[in-house]
Scaffold this motif. Structure first.
Motif, mmCIF file in Angstrom:
data_model
loop_
_atom_site.group_PDB
_atom_site.id
_atom_site.type_symbol
_atom_site.label_atom_id
_atom_site.label_comp_id
_atom_site.label_asym_id
_atom_site.label_seq_id
_atom_site.Cartn_x
_atom_site.Cartn_y
_atom_site.Cartn_z
ATOM 1 N N THR A 58 56.238 58.344 -28.460
ATOM 2 C CA THR A 58 56.648 58.447 -27.054
ATOM 3 C C THR A 58 57.785 57.485 -26.731
ATOM 4 O OG1 THR A 58 54.971 56.841 -26.305
ATOM 5 C CG2 THR A 58 54.330 59.168 -26.349
ATOM 6 N N TYR A 85 51.178 57.797 -32.085
ATOM 7 C CA TYR A 85 51.421 58.438 -30.790
ATOM 8 C C TYR A 85 52.296 57.546 -29.908
ATOM 9 C CZ TYR A 85 50.270 60.961 -26.458
ATOM 10 O OH TYR A 85 50.328 61.682 -25.288
ATOM 11 N N ILE A 136 54.100 64.102 -31.730
ATOM 12 C CA ILE A 136 54.653 63.795 -30.408
ATOM 13 C C ILE A 136 56.163 64.013 -30.381
ATOM 14 C CG2 ILE A 136 55.010 61.936 -28.741
ATOM 15 C CD1 ILE A 136 52.174 63.210 -28.893
ATOM 16 N N SER A 194 58.358 66.739 -28.330
ATOM 17 C CA SER A 194 59.449 66.237 -27.486
ATOM 18 C C SER A 194 60.793 66.863 -27.863
ATOM 19 C CB SER A 194 59.526 64.705 -27.595
ATOM 20 O OG SER A 194 58.320 64.107 -27.195
#
Length: 316
Positions: free
Chosen positions: A296, A292, A27, A31
């Motif tokens: 984030t 995950y 993730i 990103s």
């Protein structure tokens, strides 16, 4: 210690390359965060040939699962480095890390996903069968061994629990008390479901032609079984780095774990934790989910910090 270089400066360092760590790194890489995974290469589930209960990956070899995860990081520029983090200190708004080989790293944020080590009962031959026909989790292995003759080695603090659980997967269950005492209610439930009990101390496991055939008692007799369920006496979370940073821990009957909120945030600002370092029941699918979530939230925190700094600079 090696001199610090820009190559060793990252936005996020993920310590641990299991399901939780790789999921967080995926993730973060997506990103566009400069992310490094430092992995010691000692996954908890290495002794077993398959993992279960992960939707779309049920029955997959754990080693192949991790290899697939590492391959998925490549397009996003995430590096996976073999090594062990031995030192961690606060460094301004981030962290300075030291690897066992002397390499120095810096990071703005950390994810600690170092897992745990199963400390096994001291029963002769048991460790060599761990993950094969000496098992610990019916959700991980129960279907594959259903309806066979089960033995269960009583845990000192919860002697009946595992025997009662695995009776759902087989009608043929023997509980080896190995010195543990049963509460009256436990004895009543075991009797109701037809679980036999053996009171004598256990010496070892009996093996023929590389398969488990029974449990050897201290008096030399062997009680037959095809599978033995045995819980670890202690689950030793690998939380040395978290201790160095002053993270808050909590105690369980099986060992100590790091305390986190629903996003994996620890009590140390800038440090998240995911997977079995946070608790004894994090299966692979849970660990991946926790990684995950941490990824984030870390990206959002870094983004807002950078946007605020830019806005402050414009108005200064």
């Amino acid at each position: 210690m090696n001199a610090h270089t820009d190559e060793n400066s990252h936005e996020v360092v993920v310590i641990g390359g299991g399901a939780a760590g790789l999921s967080a790194a995926l993730i973060l890489g997506r990103s566009r965060r400069r992310t490094l995974v430092v992995d010691s290469g000692a996954p908890r589930n290495a002794p077993t040939a398959h993992m279960q209960g992960y939707l779309s990956r049920d029955g997959m070899d754990p080693a192949e699962f991790l290899a697939a995860g590492r391959r998925e990081l490549v397009p996003y520029g995430v590096e996976v480095r073999r090594g062990e983090v031995t030192g961690a200190v606060r460094d301004g708004d981030g962290f300075a890390l030291t690897l066992a080989d002397g390499t120095a790293l810096t990071a703005r944020r950390l994810v600690v996903a170092t897992g745990l080590v199963d400390e096994l009962p001291e029963v002769e031959g048991l460790a060599g069968r761990w993950g094969r026909d000496v098992l610990h989790c019916p959700y991980c292995h129960g279907w594959e061994v259903r309806d066979r003759a089960f033995g269960v080695l009583a845990h000192p603090t919860m002697p009946a629990h595992q025997a009662l659980m695995v009776s759902h997967w087989s009608p043929d269950v023997t509980l080896f008390l190995n010195g543990a005492a049963l509460a009256d209610e436990d004895a009543r439930l075991l009797d109701a479901v037809g679980v036999r009990t053996v009171a004598g101390p256990v010496r070892g496991v009996a093996v023929e032609d590389d398969r488990l055939t029974g449990v050897r008692l201290a008096d030399g007799t062997v009680a037959g079984c095809e599978v033995l369920f045995a819980a670890a006496t202690r689950l030793a979370a690998r939380h040395d780095v978290l201790r160095q940073l002053g993270a808050e821990l909590y105690e369980t009957p099986f060992g100590s774990f790091v305390k986190v909120d629903e996003t994996g945030r620890t009590s140390v600002p800038g440090v998240w934790a995911a997977g079995n370092v946070t608790g004894p029941t994090e299966q692979v699918v849970n660990a991946a989910s926790a990684g995950y979530r941490a990824g984030t939230v870390i990206n959002a925190e870094l983004l807002m910090a950078d946007l605020t700094a830019r806005a402050d600079a414009r108005t200064a």
